[in-house]
Design an enzyme around this catalytic site. Structure first.
Site, PDB file in Angstrom:
ATOM      1  CE  LYS A 268       0.698   0.914   4.506  1.00 42.40           C
ATOM      2  NZ  LYS A 268       1.695   1.745   4.994  1.00 42.40           N
TER       3      LYS A 268
ATOM      4  CB  THR B 249      -1.076   4.805   3.624  1.00 39.23           C
ATOM      5  OG1 THR B 249      -1.144   3.868   4.695  1.00 39.23           O
ATOM      6  CG2 THR B 249       0.373   5.215   3.447  1.00 39.23           C
TER       7      THR B 249
END
Length: 332
Positions: free
Chosen positions: A190, A247
C-alpha cells in the site's frame, strides 16, 4: 502480567509502541544506535522531531546498547526501516533466548532478495516465534491514544493471541490472523499506491483520480498477494483496504507527502530529503516490480511507479499510459 519488552528503533513508531506498551503495564526498553537521539529522549521524555508533544512515561528506559535493551526480553518489537531488518535480527540472534517472541511493525520488502520481512526474521531467528503487527496505524495518533485498530499475525495462533493481549487497550484494538503473507504484503504494497496517490495530488488531479488509484491499487495488491500464498479475504480487511485508505489520504503519511513533492516536480532524492524520514514506498517499489514480473502478475500502477522512481519517467506520461491501456472488463 507485566512483560519485559525491547523496542528496537526509536523513530516515531518505536516511540509510539513504547508509550502504548508502558501505559499497558509492561517494562519497556527502547534502543537506538544514535547516542544523540537517546540523549534527547532521556532529556525531554519525548521525541522532539518525530513525535513532538507525545510524552513518554518515566518508566520507559532508553539505551544505545542493543545488548542492554534485549537482555531478559520476553518480546522484541522491531520498529526499524525495513531494509535494516536483517542486520538487526542478526544482532538480536546472539542476545535473545529461543522463548522470546519477535514482532515487526515495519512494512516493506527486502530490496536485495525480494523477501518479506517475516521470511528474513525467520532466517535470522530460526528458533524464535515470529509475528507481524500491521494495519491503519499512524504513530502520531497511537501516541495520542486516538482509537486505532490493527492486526497481529502469526502462523501460530497462540502467538497472535498473546500479542493481542499484550498490545490491546481500550483505544488500541487488536485482531488476530494467521495469514502472515497477506497481512504483511498489504502493509508493504500500500505504500507504493500511497506514493502514487501523493503524486496525483502533486499533479493537481482530484478525488476521482485518487479513488481510481486506491481501488485499482488494492486489486493489484490482492493479485500479487494471492500469487504469493496470501488469503484474498485479508486484502479487504484492516491490513489491506484499511491501511491503504489511511496512507493514501493522510498528511501523516510520509509516502503520500513524498509523492506530492514528486508530482510537483521535485526529484526523488529531493523529495526524500525534504520529507526527512524513511519513505518505505520508494524502497518497496523495486522488489514489488521484480516479484510481479517473476510471478507474471499484472501490476500496472506499480510498473508506472517503478518507471517514475527508477527510470525518471514524467509522472504525467505515466498517468496517460495508465489511462490509455487496452480496454478490459473490471474483474479481468
Amino acid at each position: 502480567m507485566n512483560r519485559n519488552v525491547a523496542v528496537i528503533g526509536a523513530g516515531s513508531m518505536g516511540v509510539a509502541m513504547a508509550i502504548l506498551l508502558s501505559k499497558n503495564g509492561n517494562n519497556v526498553a527502547v534502543w537506538s544506535p544514535m547516542n544523540d537521539e537517546i540523549s534527547m529522549l532521556k532529556a525531554n521524555r519525548e521525541h522532539v522531531t518525530r513525535l513532538p508533544g507525545a510524552k513518554i512515561p518515566d518508566s520507559v528506559e532508553f539505551t544505545s546498547d542493543i545488548e542492554i535493551a534485549a537482555k531478559d526480553s520476553e518480546v522484541v518489537v522491531l520498529a526499524v526501516p525495513s531494509q535494516t531488518t536483517r542486520q538487526n535480527c542478526r544482532a538480536l540472534s546472539k542476545l535473545i533466548s529461543a522463548d522470546t517472541i519477535v514482532v515487526t511493525c515495519s512494512k516493506g520488502i527486502e530490496d536485495s532478495s525480494c523477501k518479506l520481512l517475516s521470511e528474513i526474521m525467520q532466517e535470522e531467528l530460526p528458533n524464535n516465534s515470529i509475528a507481524v503487527l500491521s494495519g491503519p496505524s499512524h504513530a502520531e495518533e497511537i501516541a495520542r491514544d486516538i482509537p486505532t485498530t490493527v492486526v497481529a499475525a502469526s502462523d501460530k495462533i497462540q502467538v497472535a493471541q498473546f500479542l493481542q493481549d499484550l498490545f490491546m487497550t481500550p483505544n488500541f484494538r487488536v485482531y488476530t490472523n494467521t495469514d502472515v503473507v497477506g497481512v504483511e504484503l498489504g502493509g508493504a504494497l500500500k505504500n507504493i499506491i500511497a506514493l502514487c496517490a501523493g503524486i496525483s495530488d502533486g499533479l493537481g488531479y482530484g478525488d476521482n483520480t485518487k479513488a481510481a488509484l486506491m481501488t485499482r491499487g488494492i486489486a493489484e495488491i490482492s493479485r500479487l498477494g494471492v500469487a504469493m500464498g496470501g488469503n484474498a479475504d485479508t486484502f479487504s480487511g484492516l491490513t489491506g483496504v484499511g491501511d491503504l485508505i489511511v496512507t493514501c489520504t493522510s498528511m501523516h503519511s510520509r509516502n503520500r507527502r513524498a509523492g506530492i513533492l514528486i508530482g510537483q516536480g521535485k526529484s526523488v532524492q529531493q523529495a526524500l530529503e525534504e520529507v526527512n524520514m524513511v519513505v518505505e514506498g520508494v524502497a518497496t517499489t523495486k522488489p514489488a516490480y521484480e516479484l510481479a514480473k517473476k510471478l507474471e502478475v499484472s501490476m500496472p500502477i506499480t510498473n508506472e511507479a517503478y518507471s517514475i522512481l527508477y527510470e525518471g519517467k514524467n509522472p504525467r506520461f505515466a498517468v496517460g499510459d495508465l489511462m490509455t491501456r487496452d480496454k478490459k472488463t473490471e474483474m479481468q
